[in-house]
Design an enzyme around this catalytic site. Structure first.
Site, PDB file in Angstrom:
ATOM      1  N   ILE A  52     -12.781  -0.898   2.427  1.00 54.87           N
ATOM      2  CA  ILE A  52     -12.050   0.262   2.938  1.00 54.87           C
ATOM      3  C   ILE A  52     -10.839   0.391   2.026  1.00 54.87           C
ATOM      4  O   ILE A  52     -10.070  -0.557   1.862  1.00 54.87           O
ATOM      5  CB  ILE A  52     -11.678   0.125   4.431  1.00 54.87           C
ATOM      6  N   SER A  53     -10.713   1.550   1.370  1.00 48.85           N
ATOM      7  CA  SER A  53      -9.654   1.730   0.384  1.00 48.85           C
ATOM      8  C   SER A  53      -8.294   1.525   1.025  1.00 48.85           C
ATOM      9  O   SER A  53      -8.099   1.802   2.217  1.00 48.85           O
ATOM     10  CB  SER A  53      -9.739   3.138  -0.209  1.00 48.85           C
ATOM     11  N   SER A  54      -7.325   1.084   0.204  1.00 48.03           N
ATOM     12  CA  SER A  54      -5.976   0.890   0.721  1.00 48.03           C
ATOM     13  C   SER A  54      -5.384   2.256   1.100  1.00 48.03           C
ATOM     14  O   SER A  54      -5.503   3.225   0.350  1.00 48.03           O
ATOM     15  CB  SER A  54      -5.136   0.189  -0.355  1.00 48.03           C
TER      16      SER A  54
END
Ligand SMILES: C[S@@+](CC[C@H](N)C(=O)[O-])C[C@H]1O[C@@H](n2cnc3c(N)ncnc32)[C@H](O)[C@@H]1O
Length: 256
Positions: A52-54
């Protein structure tokens, strides 16, 4: 999910929501961390294949993409569906197409997005091909990085539309490129940020930078000075210093 930096034993710590709800919440709401949600070779070790992207990076990315309500958006690398959900909330029902190559990940993202009541078209497939049936698109965005911008993306971007993607660079990181569609399957633009994303599956193999249109010694120049031109059969990264009048007149004066 797993914490991105490995421990001393080389394994990644598992953060189970049921077992450690507070640690889970703290990790999810850390703006600078991309949490691992899939590993290729086992439960706690191996190639990281989805995350999950930052949130900090995604907010920066969406700021540069600047989608407006009602615009058609094509996204690659659905992952958990987090970025997709933000896009769909902004643009409205039926306007986002998102492509994820991993079947299990795509199915889970569909469930996540359905659970939020968001009307998004999630396709299981290779994002490098885009989705011509839904185009042309006003905004195209990738949350996995490429070494070369695939031509189908350019063909499916409307003139004046914006394409944002992390591009592998000789600077030891990805550079986020922001391109504006110029018609005829071409686009031009510049780099807007240093980032670090997972690679597109079909572009994991390293290639010489010269073959990818980078100038020699690009990494000694400030990356903000580079310009990018892409189109049928070419990707070119140009040092803008060479485009300045002084440089041009030097080139002209040396012309025969
Ligand atoms: C960093 S994750 C994206 C995370 C997503 N933005 C989120 O917030 O959850 C990158 C994703 O790109 C996917 N991916 C890799 N190669 C792809 C390809 N050729 N087409 C579509 N998706 C791809 C991976 O399976 C992975 O889920």
């Amino acid at each position: 999910m797993w914490w991105p930096s490995p421990r001393e034993d080389g394994l990644h710590s598992l953060i189970d929501r049921d077992e450690r709800p507070n640690a889970w919440l703290k990790a999810v709401y850390s703006p600078g961390v991309a949490l691992i949600t899939q590993m290729e070779d086992g439960p706690a070790k191996g190639a990281l294949t989805s995350s999950i992207s930052s949130s900090g990076v995604i907010i920066e990315l969406l700021r540069h993409l600047a989608p407006e309500p009602g615009e058609r958006v094509l996204e690659f690398g659905t992952g958990t569906g987090y970025t997709t959900a933000l896009l769909a909330t902004r643009t409205g029902p039926g306007s986002v197409v998102s492509i994820e190559i991993d079947t299990v990940t795509a199915d889970r993202a569909r469930q996540n997005l359905d659970g939020l009541g968001l009307d998004v078209h999630v396709i299981t497939g290779d994002g490098e091909l885009g989705h011509p049936a839904g185009g042309p698109y006003d905004r195209i965005v990738a949350t996995a990085s490429v070494r070369e911008i695939p031509q189908p993306w350019l063909d499916q971007l409307r003139p004046g539309g914006v394409l944002l993607a992390p591009l592998d660079s000789p600077f030891g990181c990805d550079l986020l490129v922001r391109l504006t569609g110029a018609g005829g399957g071409s686009a031009r633009g510049e780099f807007v940020a240093k980032v670090d994303f997972m690679r597109f599956r079909g572009q994991r193999e390293p290639r010489p930078y010269a073959e990818l249109g980078w100038p020699e010694n690009a990494s000694v120049e400030p990356w903000q000075e580079l310009r990018v031109e892409v189109g049928p059969h070419r990707q070119q990264i140009i040092d803008s210093a060479l485009l300045r009048p002084a440089a041009r007149s030097r080139a002209e004066s040396s012309a025969p």
